[in-house]
Enzyme design. Structure first.
Site, PDB file in Angstrom:
ATOM      1  CB  CYS A 180      11.407  -2.621   6.865  1.00 41.17           C
ATOM      2  SG  CYS A 180      11.901  -2.724   5.148  1.00 41.17           S
ATOM      3  CG  HIS A 184       6.264  -3.276   9.273  1.00 39.99           C
ATOM      4  ND1 HIS A 184       4.890  -3.408   9.286  1.00 39.99           N
ATOM      5  CD2 HIS A 184       6.583  -2.701   8.076  1.00 39.99           C
ATOM      6  CE1 HIS A 184       4.400  -2.960   8.141  1.00 39.99           C
ATOM      7  NE2 HIS A 184       5.402  -2.522   7.395  1.00 39.99           N
ATOM      8  NE  ARG A 228       2.883  -3.747   1.313  1.00 40.57           N
ATOM      9  CZ  ARG A 228       2.056  -2.718   1.346  1.00 40.57           C
ATOM     10  NH1 ARG A 228       0.768  -2.900   1.588  1.00 40.57           N
ATOM     11  NH2 ARG A 228       2.480  -1.490   1.104  1.00 40.57           N
ATOM     12  CB  CYS A 232       7.151  -1.338   1.703  1.00 41.70           C
ATOM     13  SG  CYS A 232       5.826  -2.116   2.639  1.00 41.70           S
TER      14      CYS A 232
END
Length: 271
Positions: A180, A184, A228, A232
């Site tokens: 992740c 991000h 969401r 992802c």
């Protein structure tokens, strides 16, 4: 007379047309900002709040009961501010639950619905009228609008879930060796026209915490945090993230705790 879905689509198309005009008249960044602001001010997701409110108070399921006795952490039927403290530990299930997993628990226990049937339909197809869970999740979260996130780690299981979520956020895995944090973990990253939220920054993670569930313009439907995270995982080519799984709740616990202090404002609007 146009259907609800037809009205939603018409609103979204009109807003996107206005966004395109703004983009053509100035810099790309200015056009994007103007378009997002216009969409946020006339958000089709508001229609799902009314739908969720009706579903919450309506007697349904094999037990012909409403969800008015569901306890989201503040006591049966107490909704204002409840979602600001989720995920949290619930003694009756002996589990840390996020909004959606707790909602599923109540639909099963209070209304008698089958869990597998709820989960199967929880994430709706694009360009549909949405699912009951999506509408309910948005309505319940809207009851905390204007209030600040305040997730606690006071119970050992809450802390353990937080640490598991932190591990998953930074862990590289799967066929692409991806995590992740690679999308991000820095500012000013973008995929095509989609800005990637900088979630190791307090302001960035608060933006995420405060705006889901959100109306997804590309899908013409409301989406939730469970969707969401699942999307992802799919984009990272990881194994499918099961709905309301421990992994999904761990990630939500980590993100929501990091976003403490964010003021809830839903529905958000996403591309």
């Amino acid at each position: 007379m146009p259907t609800t879905r037809g009205r939603i689509s018409a609103i979204a198309v009109a807003c996107l047309a206005a966004y395109g005009t703004a983009l053509a008249q100035g810099k790309a960044e200015d056009g994007l900002a103007v378009g997002r602001q216009m969409l946020a001010e006339d958000n089709p997701g508001e229609l799902w709040i009314d739908q969720g409110k009706t579903l919450f108070h309506q007697k349904r399921g094999p037990k012909n009961a409403s969800l008015e006795q569901c306890d989201f952490g503040l006591g049966p039927g107490k909704l204002d501010g409840a979602t600001t403290q989720l995920p949290r530990y619930f003694p009756d299930t002996d589990m840390v639950q996020d909004l959606e997993s707790r909602l599923v628990t109540c639909m099963v226990q209070l209304q008698g619905f089958n869990r597998d049937d709820i989960v199967k339909r929880a994430i709706s197809p694009a360009s549909s009228n949405g699912s009951d869970v999506e509408a309910l999740a948005l309505y319940l979260t809207s009851r905390s609008n204007g209030l600040k996130m305040n997730v606690s780690l006071s119970h050992q299981k809450e802390y353990d879930m937080y640490k598991a979520g932190e591990y998953l956020f930074y862990r590289r895995s799967g066929q692409t060796d991806f995590a992740c944090v690679q999308c991000h973990g820095e500012a000013n990253k973008r995929i095509r026209l989609q800005d990637l939220v900088h979630m190791t920054d307090k302001k960035g993670v608060q933006e995420v915490t405060s705006t889901w569930p959100a109306y997804r313009g590309a899908h013409f439907v409301v989406r939730t945090m469970q969707w969401r995270l699942s999307d992802c995982f799919w984009q990272m080519r990881l194994p499918e993230l099961n709905y309301a799984s421990d992994a999904s709740i761990a990630l939500t616990t980590y993100l929501h705790y990091q976003g403490n202090g964010a003021v809830i404002k839903v529905p958000g609007f996403k591309r």
